[in-house]
Motif scaffolding. Structure first.
Motif, short mmCIF file in Angstrom:
data_model
loop_
_atom_site.label_atom_id
_atom_site.label_comp_id
_atom_site.label_asym_id
_atom_site.label_seq_id
_atom_site.Cartn_x
_atom_site.Cartn_y
_atom_site.Cartn_z
N GLN A 1 22.28 -16.05 -4.91
CA GLN A 1 23.77 -15.29 -3.61
C GLN A 1 22.55 -15.46 -2.58
O GLN A 1 21.26 -14.14 -2.68
CB GLN A 1 23.50 -13.67 -4.21
CG GLN A 1 24.32 -12.80 -3.24
CD GLN A 1 25.04 -11.73 -4.01
OE1 GLN A 1 24.02 -10.92 -4.51
NE2 GLN A 1 25.93 -11.30 -3.00
N ASP B 1 32.72 -5.91 -3.27
CA ASP B 1 32.11 -6.10 -4.25
C ASP B 1 30.81 -7.23 -4.47
O ASP B 1 30.11 -6.65 -4.77
CB ASP B 1 32.84 -7.01 -5.59
CG ASP B 1 34.23 -5.97 -6.81
OD1 ASP B 1 33.17 -4.16 -6.69
OD2 ASP B 1 34.32 -6.05 -7.59
N GLU B 2 31.11 -7.86 -3.46
CA GLU B 2 30.51 -8.54 -3.06
C GLU B 2 28.82 -8.06 -2.07
O GLU B 2 28.15 -8.43 -2.24
CB GLU B 2 30.81 -9.58 -2.21
CG GLU B 2 30.20 -10.96 -1.12
CD GLU B 2 29.86 -11.87 -2.64
OE1 GLU B 2 28.70 -12.42 -2.79
OE2 GLU B 2 30.95 -12.58 -3.25
N HIS C 1 19.67 -12.91 -9.45
CA HIS C 1 20.34 -12.60 -10.42
C HIS C 1 20.22 -12.69 -11.65
O HIS C 1 20.22 -12.38 -12.68
CB HIS C 1 21.66 -12.51 -10.20
CG HIS C 1 22.77 -11.53 -9.06
ND1 HIS C 1 22.12 -10.10 -8.80
CD2 HIS C 1 23.34 -11.91 -7.89
CE1 HIS C 1 22.92 -9.90 -7.54
NE2 HIS C 1 23.16 -10.51 -7.34
N SER D 1 27.09 -6.08 -4.44
CA SER D 1 26.28 -6.61 -5.50
C SER D 1 24.36 -7.61 -4.22
O SER D 1 23.78 -7.28 -4.69
CB SER D 1 27.07 -8.02 -5.79
OG SER D 1 25.92 -9.03 -6.95
N THR E 1 22.14 -4.68 -4.35
CA THR E 1 21.81 -4.42 -5.51
C THR E 1 20.05 -5.09 -5.83
O THR E 1 19.12 -4.41 -5.47
CB THR E 1 22.01 -5.23 -7.16
OG1 THR E 1 21.97 -6.15 -6.73
CG2 THR E 1 23.39 -4.06 -6.64
N GLY F 1 31.50 -11.29 -9.38
CA GLY F 1 30.96 -10.11 -8.51
C GLY F 1 29.81 -10.75 -7.04
O GLY F 1 29.91 -9.94 -6.22
N TYR F 2 29.64 -11.64 -6.80
CA TYR F 2 28.87 -12.17 -6.03
C TYR F 2 29.14 -13.29 -6.04
O TYR F 2 29.75 -14.37 -7.09
CB TYR F 2 26.79 -11.87 -6.23
CG TYR F 2 26.70 -12.53 -7.40
CD1 TYR F 2 25.89 -14.20 -6.78
CD2 TYR F 2 26.47 -12.61 -8.44
CE1 TYR F 2 25.17 -14.99 -8.39
CE2 TYR F 2 25.81 -13.10 -9.34
CZ TYR F 2 24.93 -14.69 -9.38
OH TYR F 2 23.88 -14.75 -10.21
#
Length: 430
Positions: free
Chosen positions: A42, A64-65, A85, A68, A71, A30-31
């Motif tokens: 990330q 998604d990138e 992460h 993510s 977050t 996702g990243y």
């Protein structure tokens, strides 16, 4: 179709395939990490560029990138430059050095904001379909909160210019532009062990004296509890960086376009007024006699009269004066003509030029992308095409490296680099 055209198409198809493979390999669920080992987390503006590259072959993964990345957003709107992460010990400084209170763990400084630009790019690539509109609408208030943070925390006097409080916050970590402000910054007394020089030749990386001041600033801000007002008041390093202000101007314009679709009239009005203030702020950095934009040391009040690639980024941000755009293009053409491959991050005939050391001379694909896009928007198509062709040639000859020697074309820094692959897919291979 001629044989040479067919060969070129086959070569481009192979490059696109390799770029897609790199972005998929560097996907961590996702990243996207910039590259394995050297940068195992990330990174903020890397991730935005990667999202645009990924959008050329997987739109939902591109959203998604960005999701993510966000977050890592703090409750005050701040978006850190690193989101940790997972726990990996191959990078210094890691989350314990930053000491930021957030889950997932993060750094405590930001990076040039590209996410509104990325969101608009993905929407366009998606054909503005319903699923992408929904994802853009959900992301919009988070991007707005980030821009409100930049306005509140990094321009508290409402001057129209935001300040960076760490060289890393500019994205151009060891640019010669920072030498004078860093000389006025104390060095840490903490003994630390850099991991980057164990993975990459030290001749390509920031110097030790610079790193000692980078870490001092991290320790200072950590001791201030990452409180924006206290950091602004007590930092010895505070610079209105041309590059970041130009990138912010572009991102804010793209955010206004998102607000016109997903925001309220009050938000649109606020962004419109702020955009006008940002344009006036950037004007303060223009030196008419030199024909250049220079960063401003907000501690000493002195202009930092060193031109770097950032001096040309107002082309990416958007200029109202065609004559000024042409002056910038003419000077950039001069730089490029001194090289085998453009565009260098410093003028090759400047005393600060170092063809192999990070942001002190090498060519970066994402910088070429921004400059090429800006040149094309201002009617300087020939030079824009030159930068696109040079980027393609560098990748063809030496792979998807982090950056390149502008004189020899040698690939430098990390390899199989994500944002270089993204720049190819979203711009250079088109």
């Amino acid at each position: 179709m001629r044989v040479d055209e067919a060969t070129e198409d086959a070569d481009l198809a192979a490059l696109r395939g390799r770029a897609i493979q790199i972005l998929r390999t560097n996907n961590r669920g996702g990243y996207t990490v910039p590259t394995d080992n050297l940068y195992p987390f990330q990174w903020n503006w890397d991730s935005a560029f990667c999202a645009m590259g990924v959008a050329t072959f997987d739109v939902q993964r591109a959203w998604d990138e960005l999701d993510s990345l966000y977050t890592g957003q703090w409750t005050n709107g701040f978006l850190p430059h690193i989101v940790f992460h997972q726990v990996v010990d191959s990078y210094y400084p890691g989350p314990d050095v930053w000491g930021a209170d957030h889950v997932p763990r993060t750094s405590g400084i930001s990076q040039p904001p590209i996410t509104a630009t990325a969101a608009r790019f993905i929407l366009a690539r998606a054909g503005d379909d319903r699923a992408s509109r929904a994802r853009a609408a959900a992301l919009y208030p988070k991007i707005l909160a980030l821009h409100d943070w930049w306005d509140r925390a990094r321009d508290p006097e409402a001057s129209g210019l935001v300040g960076v409080l760490h060289p890393w916050e500019s994205g151009a970590d060891n640019s010669p532009v920072w030498d004078r402000p860093l000389e006025a910054t104390p060095a840490t007394t903490t003994v630390f062990h850099r991991r980057d020089v164990a993975l990459v030749d030290a001749a390509m990386r920031p110097r030790q004296w610079e790193y000692e001041r980078y870490i001092y600033l991290v320790e200072l801000y950590r001791g201030l509890g990452w409180d924006d007002a206290r950091m602004w008041a007590q930092t010895p390093f505070k610079v209105a960086d041309v590059g970041l202000n130009a990138i912010l101007q572009r991102d804010e314009r793209d955010l206004l376009a998102l607000a016109e679709r997903f925001g309220t009239p009050a938000e649109q009005q606020r962004l419109s007024e702020r955009a006008a203030r940002r344009r006036k702020g950037l004007e303060r950095l223009w030196d008419e006699e030199a024909g250049a934009y220079y960063s401003l040391d907000l501690v000493s009040g002195q202009s930092l009269k060193i031109a770097s690639h950032a001096s040309f980024l107002p082309l990416w941000g958007g200029l109202d004066d065609p004559g000024r755009a042409q002056r910038l293009a003419d000077e950039l053409q001069r730089w490029v003509d001194l090289c085998a491959f453009g565009a260098p991050t410093m003028a090759p005939d400047s005393p600060e030029f170092d063809q192999r050391r990070y942001w002190r001379g090498p060519v970066w694909a994402i910088v070429n992308w921004m400059l090429g896009d800006g040149l094309a928007r201002h009617g300087c198509g020939e030079l824009a095409r030159r930068l696109r062709a040079d980027t393609r040639r560098l990748i063809q000859r030496n792979g998807f490296c982090e950056y390149y020697d502008p004189l020899s074309g040698e690939g430098l820094g990390g390899d199989t680099f994500s944002w270089t692959a993204a720049a190819g897919l979203a711009w250079a291979f088109d």
